[in-house]
Design an enzyme around this catalytic site. Structure first.
Site, mmCIF file in Angstrom:
data_model
loop_
_atom_site.group_PDB
_atom_site.id
_atom_site.type_symbol
_atom_site.label_atom_id
_atom_site.label_comp_id
_atom_site.label_asym_id
_atom_site.label_seq_id
_atom_site.Cartn_x
_atom_site.Cartn_y
_atom_site.Cartn_z
ATOM 1 N N PRO A 139 -1.156 -4.384 -16.413
ATOM 2 C CA PRO A 139 -1.114 -2.958 -16.729
ATOM 3 C C PRO A 139 0.048 -2.606 -17.650
ATOM 4 C CG PRO A 139 -0.398 -3.333 -14.464
ATOM 5 C CD PRO A 139 -0.677 -4.681 -15.065
ATOM 6 N N HIS A 186 11.422 4.419 -13.477
ATOM 7 C CA HIS A 186 11.002 4.305 -14.875
ATOM 8 C C HIS A 186 11.180 5.657 -15.570
ATOM 9 C CE1 HIS A 186 8.839 0.790 -13.149
ATOM 10 N NE2 HIS A 186 9.242 0.253 -14.281
ATOM 11 N N ASN A 234 2.767 0.607 -18.831
ATOM 12 C CA ASN A 234 3.647 1.431 -17.984
ATOM 13 C C ASN A 234 2.803 2.442 -17.206
ATOM 14 O OD1 ASN A 234 5.445 0.146 -19.823
ATOM 15 N ND2 ASN A 234 6.980 1.710 -19.406
ATOM 16 N N LEU A 235 3.068 2.529 -15.901
ATOM 17 C CA LEU A 235 2.250 3.350 -15.002
ATOM 18 C C LEU A 235 3.024 4.565 -14.527
ATOM 19 C CD1 LEU A 235 0.973 0.354 -12.880
ATOM 20 C CD2 LEU A 235 -0.326 1.591 -14.633
ATOM 21 N N HIS A 292 0.795 -1.227 0.000
ATOM 22 C CA HIS A 292 0.000 0.000 0.000
ATOM 23 C C HIS A 292 0.830 1.280 0.000
ATOM 24 C CE1 HIS A 292 1.129 -0.203 4.181
ATOM 25 N NE2 HIS A 292 0.688 1.026 4.357
ATOM 26 N N ARG A 293 2.151 1.155 0.162
ATOM 27 C CA ARG A 293 2.975 2.370 0.139
ATOM 28 C C ARG A 293 3.485 2.684 -1.264
ATOM 29 N NH1 ARG A 293 6.358 2.820 5.457
ATOM 30 N NH2 ARG A 293 4.740 3.734 6.756
ATOM 31 N N GLY A 294 3.375 1.733 -2.160
ATOM 32 C CA GLY A 294 3.924 1.906 -3.503
ATOM 33 C C GLY A 294 2.998 2.698 -4.409
ATOM 34 N N SER A 322 3.028 -5.314 -18.550
ATOM 35 C CA SER A 322 3.082 -5.509 -20.017
ATOM 36 C C SER A 322 4.396 -6.152 -20.459
ATOM 37 C CB SER A 322 2.878 -4.176 -20.735
ATOM 38 O OG SER A 322 3.852 -3.245 -20.333
HETATM 39 O O1 GFB Z 1 10.591 3.092 -18.145
HETATM 40 P P1 GFB Z 1 11.796 2.285 -18.487
HETATM 41 O O2 GFB Z 1 12.909 2.296 -17.528
HETATM 42 O O3 GFB Z 1 11.445 0.760 -18.696
HETATM 43 O O4 GFB Z 1 12.365 2.799 -19.893
HETATM 44 P P2 GFB Z 1 10.798 -0.151 -19.850
HETATM 45 C C1 GFB Z 1 11.556 3.034 -21.004
HETATM 46 C C2 GFB Z 1 12.369 3.677 -22.113
HETATM 47 O O5 GFB Z 1 12.733 5.009 -21.735
HETATM 48 C C3 GFB Z 1 13.653 2.960 -22.465
HETATM 49 C C4 GFB Z 1 14.111 5.218 -21.988
HETATM 50 O O6 GFB Z 1 13.829 3.000 -23.883
HETATM 51 C C5 GFB Z 1 14.721 3.832 -21.780
HETATM 52 O O7 GFB Z 1 15.994 3.745 -22.392
HETATM 53 N N1 GFB Z 1 14.624 6.272 -21.090
HETATM 54 C C6 GFB Z 1 15.046 7.496 -21.498
HETATM 55 C C7 GFB Z 1 14.783 6.224 -19.754
HETATM 56 N N2 GFB Z 1 15.516 8.212 -20.491
HETATM 57 C C8 GFB Z 1 15.349 7.458 -19.370
HETATM 58 C C9 GFB Z 1 15.637 7.685 -17.994
HETATM 59 O O8 GFB Z 1 16.146 8.733 -17.583
HETATM 60 N N3 GFB Z 1 15.297 6.676 -17.130
HETATM 61 C C10 GFB Z 1 14.714 5.501 -17.549
HETATM 62 N N4 GFB Z 1 14.393 4.556 -16.640
HETATM 63 N N5 GFB Z 1 14.475 5.259 -18.864
HETATM 64 C C11 GFB Z 1 10.030 -1.524 -17.828
HETATM 65 C C12 GFB Z 1 10.621 -2.667 -17.098
HETATM 66 O O9 GFB Z 1 10.606 -1.495 -19.072
HETATM 67 O O10 GFB Z 1 8.645 -1.605 -17.979
HETATM 68 C C13 GFB Z 1 9.899 -2.997 -15.856
HETATM 69 O O11 GFB Z 1 11.965 -2.361 -16.815
HETATM 70 C C14 GFB Z 1 8.391 -2.888 -15.993
HETATM 71 O O12 GFB Z 1 10.256 -4.282 -15.541
HETATM 72 C C15 GFB Z 1 7.942 -1.693 -16.793
HETATM 73 O O13 GFB Z 1 7.899 -4.009 -16.623
HETATM 74 C C16 GFB Z 1 6.472 -1.686 -17.096
HETATM 75 O O14 GFB Z 1 9.467 0.386 -20.298
HETATM 76 O O15 GFB Z 1 11.789 -0.395 -20.937
#
Ligand code: GFB
Length: 309
Positions: free
Chosen positions: A164, A180, A166-167, A12-14, A109
């Site tokens: 879901p 993310h 991406n959230l 519940h904290r997330g 997803s």
């Molecule tokens: O949101 P994200 O980390 O995860 O990255 P995924 C999505 C896209 O954004 C990738 C780019 O192409 C990253 O390279 N991106 C650009 C960045 N700048 C940034 C930044 O500053 N930070 C981050 N984090 N990304 C996730 C999974 O995949 O999806 C999880 O890692 C989960 O397990 C989630 O399932 C729903 O969308 O690639």
């Protein structure tokens, strides 16, 4: 679910769990159980067992998970697969043994194949190989789905699995190493504006497509499905449209009011090229999202400004 039903929201904290609690309270559900990590470690089977034996929840929403963005998934793959397998195994099994009427398991997803046809239908699960950057997380989530479906088949449980997209939203993780993309870019553009920096670095090529759902819409969909969906088949939750990371960066830049340049660090991974969910199954049941992306980013930025800085 009756308004006085005993409902346990795990995590519940997330980002997700806190939104589900907000939604349940707004809708008048008054008998909610929430336990912080200090009081109940969900990776500890005996502790989980004791909790279910004592509290006897009637409904469970399982939003507790070890999650992170693309970098966290490659830095902590062991923690991610271990903690998720332990948490979901302990909670799902205890829910069965202590007679929980219905459980909702949150997947993701990223359980779908890296090169799944778009938009991704629920049937595409396990039809080809996964995206390597988050395979341990995806494998754990797929195990959770198969566990729920097996308990439904063998024991007649009513455990539903929602996937879901991406959230984002309030209570997200804004840490640049583990978050993310959407919260990371909010922080990056905000800090660049405050510091007068001339450029903001966005990871990867900017070309991958992502779909974003505000977590309050997700919570609304979860409650809708708790009350209207009893199938063992997984069901996608999304908005039905996506945009490129470059486009997302421009939207966030505008919302934050940053006037410098955007540069792409192509040494960083892109991850899966696209994961747009086919949401026709959910929409045909009568649910649709309400929060548009720009409004959602604006309110999330306001939340971030008030709470994190
Ligand atoms: O949101 P994200 O980390 O995860 O990255 P995924 C999505 C896209 O954004 C990738 C780019 O192409 C990253 O390279 N991106 C650009 C960045 N700048 C940034 C930044 O500053 N930070 C981050 N984090 N990304 C996730 C999974 O995949 O999806 C999880 O890692 C989960 O397990 C989630 O399932 C729903 O969308 O690639």
């Amino acid at each position: 679910m009756n308004k006085d039903a005993k409902i346990y929201v795990a995590g519940h904290r997330g980002l997700v769990g806190s939104a589900i609690v907000r939604k349940l309270k707004t809708e008048g559900y008054s008998n909610l159980f929430t336990y912080t990590h200090n009081k109940l470690d969900l990776t500890d089977q005996q502790a989980v067992d004791r909790f279910f034996e004592t509290e006897r929840p009637e409904y469970v929403l399982l939003a507790a998970a070890k999650v992170g963005g693309i970098l966290a998934n490659s830095t902590y793959p062991a923690d991610i697969i271990r903690d998720n397998l332990l948490i979901q195994t302990n909670v799902i099994d205890a829910a069965y043994r202590y007679g929980v009427k219905k459980l909702l398991f949150l997947g993701s997803s990223c359980i779908y194949p890296k090169f799944a046809p778009q938009p991704i239908k629920e049937d595409y699960l396990l039809s080809s190989e996964l995206e390597p950057t988050n395979e341990p997380y995806a494998v754990a989530k797929i195990a959770g789905i198969k566990m729920c479906q097996s308990y439904n088949r063998q024991y007649g449980a009513n455990f539903i699995c929602v996937m879901p997209t991406n959230l984002y939203g309030p209570n997200d993780n804004f840490d640049l190493q583990t978050s993310h993309v959407l919260p990371a870019l909010i922080r990056k553009f905000h800090e660049a504006k405050l510091e007068g920096a001339t450029q903001v670095v966005v990871w990867g090529t900017g070309k991958p497509h992502r779909e974003f759902l505000h977590v309050d819409d997700l919570a609304d969909a979860c409650l809708f499905l708790m009350n209207n969906y009893d199938s063992p088949d997984i069901i996608n939750i999304g908005v039905g449209e996506d945009l490129t990371i470059a486009e997302l960066a421009h939207v966030i830049k505008d919302v934050v009011g940053y006037s410098g340049k955007i540069v792409f660090d192509t040494a960083k991974p892109d991850g899966t090229p696209r994961k747009l969910l086919d949401v026709s199954k959910l929409f045909n049941l009568g649910w649709t999202p309400r929060i548009g992306l720009v409004d959602g980013i604006r309110s999330t930025y306001e939340w971030f400004s008030k709470n994190k800085i």
